[in-house]
Design an enzyme around this catalytic site. Structure first.
Site, PDB file in Angstrom:
ATOM      1  CE  LYS A   1     -12.591   2.907  -6.670  1.00 53.97           C
ATOM      2  NZ  LYS A   1     -11.249   3.250  -6.298  1.00 53.97           N
TER       3      LYS A   1
ATOM      4  CE  LYS B   1      -7.476  11.126  -6.949  1.00 56.32           C
ATOM      5  NZ  LYS B   1      -6.332  10.288  -6.901  1.00 56.32           N
TER       6      LYS B   1
ATOM      7  CE  LYS C   1      -2.140   4.772 -11.342  1.00 56.97           C
ATOM      8  NZ  LYS C   1      -2.817   4.342 -10.114  1.00 56.97           N
TER       9      LYS C   1
HETATM   10  P1  ADP Z   1      -4.890   7.127  -8.944  1.00 52.94           P
HETATM   11  O1  ADP Z   1      -5.671   7.790  -7.856  1.00 52.94           O
HETATM   12  O2  ADP Z   1      -4.674   8.003 -10.097  1.00 52.94           O
HETATM   13  O3  ADP Z   1      -5.374   5.758  -9.318  1.00 52.94           O
HETATM   14  P2  ADP Z   1      -3.001   5.952  -7.121  1.00 52.94           P
HETATM   15  O4  ADP Z   1      -4.181   5.748  -6.267  1.00 52.94           O
HETATM   16  O5  ADP Z   1      -2.278   4.724  -7.550  1.00 52.94           O
HETATM   17  O6  ADP Z   1      -3.438   6.845  -8.368  1.00 52.94           O
HETATM   18  O7  ADP Z   1      -1.979   6.955  -6.429  1.00 52.94           O
HETATM   19  C1  ADP Z   1      -0.576   6.861  -6.464  1.00 52.94           C
HETATM   20  C2  ADP Z   1       0.019   8.096  -5.834  1.00 52.94           C
HETATM   21  O8  ADP Z   1      -0.310   9.248  -6.610  1.00 52.94           O
HETATM   22  C3  ADP Z   1      -0.506   8.383  -4.420  1.00 52.94           C
HETATM   23  O9  ADP Z   1       0.559   8.881  -3.646  1.00 52.94           O
HETATM   24  C4  ADP Z   1      -1.542   9.453  -4.632  1.00 52.94           C
HETATM   25  O10 ADP Z   1      -1.687  10.288  -3.510  1.00 52.94           O
HETATM   26  C5  ADP Z   1      -0.928  10.234  -5.784  1.00 52.94           C
HETATM   27  N1  ADP Z   1      -1.969  10.915  -6.579  1.00 52.94           N
HETATM   28  C6  ADP Z   1      -2.919  10.345  -7.352  1.00 52.94           C
HETATM   29  N2  ADP Z   1      -3.678  11.292  -7.946  1.00 52.94           N
HETATM   30  C7  ADP Z   1      -3.183  12.497  -7.531  1.00 52.94           C
HETATM   31  C8  ADP Z   1      -3.511  13.866  -7.811  1.00 52.94           C
HETATM   32  N3  ADP Z   1      -4.471  14.192  -8.669  1.00 52.94           N
HETATM   33  N4  ADP Z   1      -2.784  14.834  -7.198  1.00 52.94           N
HETATM   34  C9  ADP Z   1      -1.772  14.525  -6.357  1.00 52.94           C
HETATM   35  N5  ADP Z   1      -1.404  13.269  -6.063  1.00 52.94           N
HETATM   36  C10 ADP Z   1      -2.084  12.253  -6.643  1.00 52.94           C
END
Ligand code: ADP
Ligand code: TRP
Length: 333
Positions: free
Chosen positions: A113, A195, A198
């Site tokens: 970040k 990966k 969002k």
């Molecule tokens: P993002 O990274 O998309 O903003 P969050 O940080 O809010 O999502 O993550 C919420 C949950 O989703 C966490 O448990 C995170 O490990 C899981 N997660 C997010 N992206 C992935 C991914 N590409 N593969 C597997 N798990 C994920």
């Protein structure tokens, strides 16, 4: 013996995607009968990037609606919003006294970040892992269903728990990431870079809110090549990723067919992506439609949030009282 305690959260930073579903929500649903579950929308965690205040409410409502549409039952679990639980920031403050600048700066998510938003390296970003630890420790959770990207944060939560216990006496059990004994999941983005997420890689991420057409279009654009030239050769990462997605949404027959085609060097990636797109549409469509219904039902969402808040505060206030006493903050007795 009581049921084991489970905590997990998802930030309200945008639309949920397949990574959130297969990395986290699927396990929430599979765990809700067997464990004592606390699942929440991490709205405080979303503030590190200074989101537009008018977007917070729709984002929180949508994450709640998407969780319920995926099959989470607010009667069986505590489903709540992080900022509805004042005990969490209080424990966060206490844990910050045990978290050292050096270890916080070394956290991979902080370094990422700091690189991507050099003009906004705020203290909330630096202490993100202590807030996450407070989320978990406030209920004395032992199991935390998360995707692979959260492994390091969980390790830090265990360190803070140990440090607190060592200094003030046994209080917190150690929380561990959980995926029913299997490897933690990482759903890759469709372009083979990183990966699904969002806020990044929008065209290479499949969202639970995507229309049928958009899903098909994104799938057709997934990275492939001319196909293997030798039988039974190793699959490149981006092809392995397509097979991995297929394992999540397609039938066993379909997977076996394309795997055999690959091994025999007769695979047609266009057909494979079309099939995968259709299977993906069948998987996502009911979730998308249910979300739309729930997300606009404000009285229902309010009821759910209040119910979740009540359950979560009951547990959180007990832990916080104990932590305050252990630290010596008990001046009226
Ligand atoms: P993002 O990274 O998309 O903003 P969050 O940080 O809010 O999502 O993550 C919420 C949950 O989703 C966490 O448990 C995170 O490990 C899981 N997660 C997010 N992206 C992935 C991914 N590409 N593969 C597997 N798990 C994920
Ligand atoms: N940090 C997690 C993420 O970015 C979200 C989160 C916040 C969380 N608090 C948590 C996950 C507590 C599990 C437990 O994905």
């Amino acid at each position: 013996m009581g049921k084991e305690i489970v905590v997990s959260g998802i930030r309200s930073t945008g639309f949920l995607h397949l990574g959130n579903y297969f990395g986290a929500i699927k396990n929430y649903i599979d765990m809700q009968e067997q464990f004592n579950c606390y699942f929440f929308v991490a709205d405080y965690h979303s503030l590190t990037t200074h989101p537009d205040p008018t977007l917070l409410k729709p984002n929180v409502y949508r994450v709640l609606a998407e969780n319920i549409a995926c099959g989470l039952d607010p009667e069986k679990v505590a489903l709540y919003v992080q900022s509805d639980i004042p005990e969490i920031p209080e424990l966060y403050l206490m844990l910050n006294m045990l978290a050292y600048k050096g270890e916080l700066e070394k956290t991979a998510s902080f370094k990422d970040k700091a690189r991507s938003q050099p003009d906004n390296i705020n203290a909330g970003l630096l202490t993100y892992p202590t807030l996450m630890s407070a989320d978990i420790l406030i209920h004395k959770a032992v199991k935390v269903p998360v995707g692979k990207d959260q492994e390091q944060h969980l390790e830090m939560a265990r360190n803070f728990a140990q440090r607190f216990n060592h200094r003030y006496g046994d209080t917190f059990p150690e929380p561990h990431p959980f995926n029913f004994g299997k490897e933690l999941v990482k759903i890759p983005s469709l372009d083979g870079n990183g990966k699904m997420s969002k806020s990044e890689n929008e065209n290479a991420t499949i969202y639970l809110a995507d229309t049928d057409d958009l899903i098909l279009k994104k799938m057709m654009k997934a990275k492939t090549d001319q196909g293997p030239s030798e039988q039974n050769s190793t699959k490149p990462d981006y092809i392995e990723n397509l097979f991995m997605l297929m394992k999540l949404v397609s039938s066993q027959d379909t997977i076996e067919k394309y795997d055999a085609d690959y091994n025999n060097c007769v695979i047609r990636y266009g057909d494979m992506k079309k099939q995968l797109g259709e299977d993906m549409v069948n998987f996502i469509k009911p979730i998308r439609e249910k979300t739309l219904d729930i997300q606009t039902n404000t009285p229902y969402l309010h009821k759910i949030m209040k119910m979740g808040q009540e359950k979560a505060r009951e547990s959180a206030s007990k832990t916080l009282d104990e932590a305050r006493k252990k630290m010596g903050i008990n001046f009226y007795c």
